[in-house]
Structure formats: C-alpha cells, structure tokens
Design an enzyme around this catalytic site. Structure first.
Site, PDB file in Angstrom:
ATOM      1  CG  ASP A 123      -4.036  24.867 140.656  1.00 18.29           C
ATOM      2  OD1 ASP A 123      -3.741  24.786 139.401  1.00 18.29           O
ATOM      3  OD2 ASP A 123      -4.368  23.891 141.018  1.00 18.29           O
ATOM      4  N   GLY A 147      -1.394  16.922 139.535  1.00 20.61           N
ATOM      5  CA  GLY A 147      -2.067  15.862 140.117  1.00 20.61           C
ATOM      6  C   GLY A 147      -1.357  15.320 141.037  1.00 20.61           C
ATOM      7  CB  ILE A 169       1.582  18.958 143.048  1.00 20.39           C
ATOM      8  CG1 ILE A 169       3.059  19.296 142.528  1.00 20.39           C
ATOM      9  CG2 ILE A 169       1.673  20.265 144.259  1.00 20.39           C
ATOM     10  CD1 ILE A 169       3.282  20.485 141.974  1.00 20.39           C
ATOM     11  NE  ARG A 229      -0.260  22.138 133.732  1.00 22.15           N
ATOM     12  CZ  ARG A 229      -1.499  21.559 134.003  1.00 22.15           C
ATOM     13  NH1 ARG A 229      -2.307  21.939 133.054  1.00 22.15           N
ATOM     14  NH2 ARG A 229      -1.763  20.526 134.779  1.00 22.15           N
ATOM     15  CD  GLU A 262      -9.874  10.436 133.604  1.00 18.47           C
ATOM     16  OE1 GLU A 262      -9.957   9.687 134.631  1.00 18.47           O
ATOM     17  OE2 GLU A 262      -9.197  11.455 133.468  1.00 18.47           O
ATOM     18  N   GLY A 302     -18.532   9.974 140.720  1.00 21.87           N
ATOM     19  CA  GLY A 302     -18.987  11.207 141.180  1.00 21.87           C
ATOM     20  C   GLY A 302     -19.609  11.340 142.554  1.00 21.87           C
ATOM     21  CG  ASP A 313      -5.436  15.733 142.157  1.00 20.60           C
ATOM     22  OD1 ASP A 313      -5.586  14.688 141.502  1.00 20.60           O
ATOM     23  OD2 ASP A 313      -5.695  16.783 142.032  1.00 20.60           O
TER      24      ASP A 313
END
Length: 320
Positions: free
Chosen positions: A14, A40, A42, A90, A193, A229, A259
């Site tokens: 990141d 996630g 990690i 990635r 989700e 949220g 996370d």
C-alpha cells in the site's frame, strides 16, 4: 487466550501520498509516499498486534513486491507464514487531495491463481491452523480463485475445530451467503455489502438486524456482523441482536476501519469475551482507525479510550 491465524490471498504493498489537487491532465506533484503492508488478513494481524495481541499471518507472496511486503511485515513484528503466489504481489495507491481533503484509492488486481495452487494453500492452512483457535479470512480473492473457496476452507479446518471468521466481498461473499456450504463461525460485512446481498437499502439499525438474522436462519454463520459506517455495527446471534454505537470522532481516513474492527473483534473473542463485548471492542477500534492518516490502522490508546464511549444496546425481540 486462543491462537489466531489470518489468511491473505491477495495482499498488496500500500502506497499513500498527498497532492495539492487531483485533476485530469497536468502532472500531479505528490509528497513523498508512505508504504505499508496491505491486504485484509495482514491488516487484521497488524491491528491485533497494535491492540496487544499476537497472531500469525499466512500470506501469499510473489516477485519483488512480495519481498518488499515480507520485509515490511517483519519490520512491524508480524509472524509470517509465506506461501508462494503465482506472480508479483500487487500494488495499491491512495492519493489525498489537500484542497478538498478527498481521498482517491486505486487498487490493482493481483496475479491469477489456479486450482492446484489453491489446493496447496488449503493444505498449508489445515496444517498450520491452531486447534480450537480463530482463523480470519479477510480481503479480496485474487483472479482465478473459486467463489466457494471460503466453504472449502471451512471444511479443511473442521478437523482442527477452528473458528473461521470471514470478512470477504464480491462473488465469494454472495456464494457464502447462499448458505449451501458449512457455516462459518462469524461473518462480517460493511453496509454496502449488506445492502447488495439483501437486494435493498437497509436504512435503519432494525433493518440491518433483521437482515443479519435472516442469514443466521439460512445457516450462513453462527454470528453475523453488519456494519453501518458512522452508525456503528449490528451483531446477530441466535435469539439476540445487538447494536454498538460509536462516539463522534474526527474522520481523517476511512482506510483500515473494517480491518481494525475485525482485528479487535477477533482478539476479544480469542480472549474469552462474549460476542456482544467483542462487538463493542471492534466498534471502538474502527472509530480509532478513522482518526489516523492514510493507511495507518487504529492506535491502542485511542481504541482503549473510545471503548467506554461505545454504547451497546440489545435490540428488541432479538431481531431489531
């Protein structure tokens, strides 16, 4: 305390930076980037460590960026169980517009997996999973991963009597919510989700609780957490539903809030706390995470301070 193992199939290096203004056309001169380990599972392990716990992180790593990620994890004191990924790990990039304070997040795909490699990871997970411990499958699945991988993982962990906590997305989440495989110990999803799986908006706490209870009845999980949220999270368990409401905090960056929630929630369960208390701990950690910059997760001092301010309410009739 029970042992914790996290699993990250699609990790990332990141990078985060800031520029005066994000606009199309001109070159955007950015500040020196910050680099963090990402993915996630990690991040769940990082949050567990920050909050005073310990876990092991089973991580798929490959290529030069995989070496960079492994070095970053070692620097943070994370115990890593590396697994060979089929290609280079990635990269993801977050850019904050200094003028508007808005954050733009660019997430690249990981390398494509095949059936043989997935089977190899399942075998490694089964060998290394702590008996009667907690296993967290978190983050996106890489290209090529089968949608019912979480169900296969749950089956592979059965001989170890492990408790699988899933925080996943996309087709894998939809397949899990169909309820055709073995139930996981806990399923956590955010508001977007939840509404996608429900097929409708969930505007109230009662709506989230009713949706989460419907997944219990379908046999998806023993515990279901539906995030809302800034309105906290709802926990559904057999016969009961609870809502944990966070205190108002200044929002600097929303990266890592989910996370941090899962890390604190899992750590609380591993320490023997009740699911509803774990919900409160997760809510406090998520609130602490949005107070930090860029890809930084929660800070322990903030999470500890906010815990007493997180109100826990038992919802009427166990379903909202």
């Amino acid at each position: 305390m029970r042992d914790i193992l996290t699993i990250t199939l699609n990790p990332a290096v990141d990078m985060s930076t800031t520029t005066d203004r994000v606009s199309a056309g001109p070159k955007l001169r950015c500040d020196a980037p910050r680099t963090d380990p990402g993915g996630g599972g990690i991040n769940v392990s990082r949050a567990v460590l920050t909050l005073g716990g310990h876990s092991r992180a089973l991580v798929a790593l490959g290529g030069p960026r995989g070496e960079t990620l492994l070095s970053l994890l070692h620097d943070e004191g994370i115990a890593v169980l590396p697994f060979a990924a089929p290609g280079d790990t990635r990269l993801s990039l977050a850019v904050t517009d200094r003028t508007t304070k808005e954050q733009y997040r660019f997430v690249l795909p990981g390398p494509a997996w095949g059936k043989k490699r997935l089977n190899g990871l399942l075998q490694l997970a089964a060998r290394t999973t702590p008996a009667d411990g907690y296993v967290v499958l978190s983050g996106s699945q890489p290209p090529g991963a089968i949608d019912h991988f979480p169900a296969l993982l749950a089956e592979a962990l059965t001989p170890r009597n492990a408790h699988l906590i899933a925080d996943i997305s996309g087709p894998a989440l939809q397949t899990l919510c169909d309820g055709t495989g073995p139930p996981v110990a806990a399923l956590r999803m955010d508001r977007d989700e939840s509404e996608r799986i429900a097929g409708q908006p969930l505007p109230t706490v009662a709506d989230s609780a009713a949706f989460a209870q419907s997944l219990l009845r379908r046999g998806v999980a023993d515990l279901v957490v539906a995030g809302r949220g800034a309105d906290g999270s709802v926990l559904a368990m057999t016969g009961d539903s609870f809502h944990a409401a966070p205190p108002p905090v200044p929002v600097v960056s929303k990266i890592g809030a989910g996370d941090s929630f899962v890390g604190a929630f899992t750590l609380a369960l591993a320490r023997g706390l009740s699911p509803q208390e774990a919900l409160r701990h997760g809510t406090a950690a998520a609130s602490a995470a949005v107070m930090t910059e860029a890809t930084e997760l929660c800070r322990r001092a903030d999470a500890d301070r906010l815990l007493g301010q997180c109100a826990l309410h038992r919802l009427p009739d166990g379903s909202g």
